[in-house]
Design a protein around this motif. Structure first.
Motif: not given
Length: 75
Positions: A35-36, A38-43, A61
């Motif tokens: 989850l971390g 995916f979130g960092i990749h998106w941001l 992550s």
């Protein structure tokens, strides 16, 4: 005192409880990393160099997984 069979070994109640806690924390760590990541990749901005984005996603992550495990271990 009950004995629990796990793999090829027999564990006492306390050992089995510790085993279950370690398995749960490993699952929480993997979930936090995914989850971390995916979130960092998106941001992370896509115009940054690929090496910088890769380093940020991997480092943050793993840090997110560690924080998730640490928070869950307290309860």
């Amino acid at each position: 005192m009950a004995r629990h069979r796990v793999g090829d070994s027999h564990l006492s109640d306390a050992e089995y409880s510790q085993h279950q806690k370690e398995i749960w924390l490993a699952i929480v760590f993997i979930g936090g990393v995914l989850l971390g990541g995916f979130g960092i990749h998106w941001l992370c901005p896509s115009d940054w160099p690929k090496q910088v984005r890769f380093f940020l996603v991997i480092t943050l992550s793993i840090r997110a997984g560690t924080i998730a495990t640490w928070l869950n271990a307290e309860f």
